[in-house]
Design a protein around this motif. Structure first.
Motif, PDB file in Angstrom:
ATOM      1  N   SER A  15       1.068   5.447   0.103  1.00  0.00           N
ATOM      2  CA  SER A  15       0.298   6.639   0.429  1.00  0.00           C
ATOM      3  C   SER A  15       1.240   7.824   0.615  1.00  0.00           C
ATOM      4  CB  SER A  15      -0.549   6.410   1.682  1.00  0.00           C
ATOM      5  OG  SER A  15       0.227   5.857   2.715  1.00  0.00           O
ATOM      6  N   ALA A  72      -4.837   4.556   5.031  1.00  0.00           N
ATOM      7  CA  ALA A  72      -4.171   3.273   4.824  1.00  0.00           C
ATOM      8  C   ALA A  72      -4.106   2.470   6.118  1.00  0.00           C
ATOM      9  CB  ALA A  72      -2.762   3.501   4.264  1.00  0.00           C
ATOM     10  N   ILE A 106       0.872  -1.174   0.000  1.00  0.00           N
ATOM     11  CA  ILE A 106       0.000   0.000   0.000  1.00  0.00           C
ATOM     12  C   ILE A 106       0.903   1.216   0.000  1.00  0.00           C
ATOM     13  CG2 ILE A 106      -1.769   1.253   1.269  1.00  0.00           C
ATOM     14  CD1 ILE A 106      -2.369  -1.517   2.623  1.00  0.00           C
TER      15      ILE A 106
END
Length: 113
Positions: A43, A52, A41
């Protein structure tokens, strides 16, 4: 094409913004983990990191009842957005095996206190 036994699992990458729905991202994380993928992930910014982290916590709630625990490892990444260098936070989310022989130390030097 045959797969090598020692080959690492594929990695799916999700980009999360401050406007991302934490519940939707959590569903994507849970689905990918159930499919045997590791999830990265990415961000940028405090709001995106917040979403997140919430998504990772929610996905744990989706996966835990079916016997899957996850581990999350954060790191920094330098990326380019619109020609500008930015620092992103990346979260690597992987299944964590808490049961079975691999989860417990077998070394005889480990002693109880």
């Amino acid at each position: 094409m045959p797969q090598d036994i020692d080959q690492k699992p594929q990695i799916g990458c999700l980009k999360v913004s401050s406007k991302s729905s934490a519940a939707s991202v959590a569903g994507a994380i849970a689905g990918m983990i159930k499919d045997g993928l590791c999830v990265e992930i990415q961000s940028v910014g405090a709001g995106a990191v917040n979403q997140a982290v919430k998504a990772i916590a929610i996905s744990r709630g989706f996966l835990s009842p079916v016997g899957i625990e996850i581990a999350c490892v954060p790191s920094f990444a330098n990326i380019v957005i619109d020609g500008e260098f930015r620092t992103a936070i990346r979260f690597s989310v992987e299944p964590r095996f808490t049961h079975g022989p691999a989860a417990f130390p077998t070394d005889s030097s480990v002693q109880e206190s």
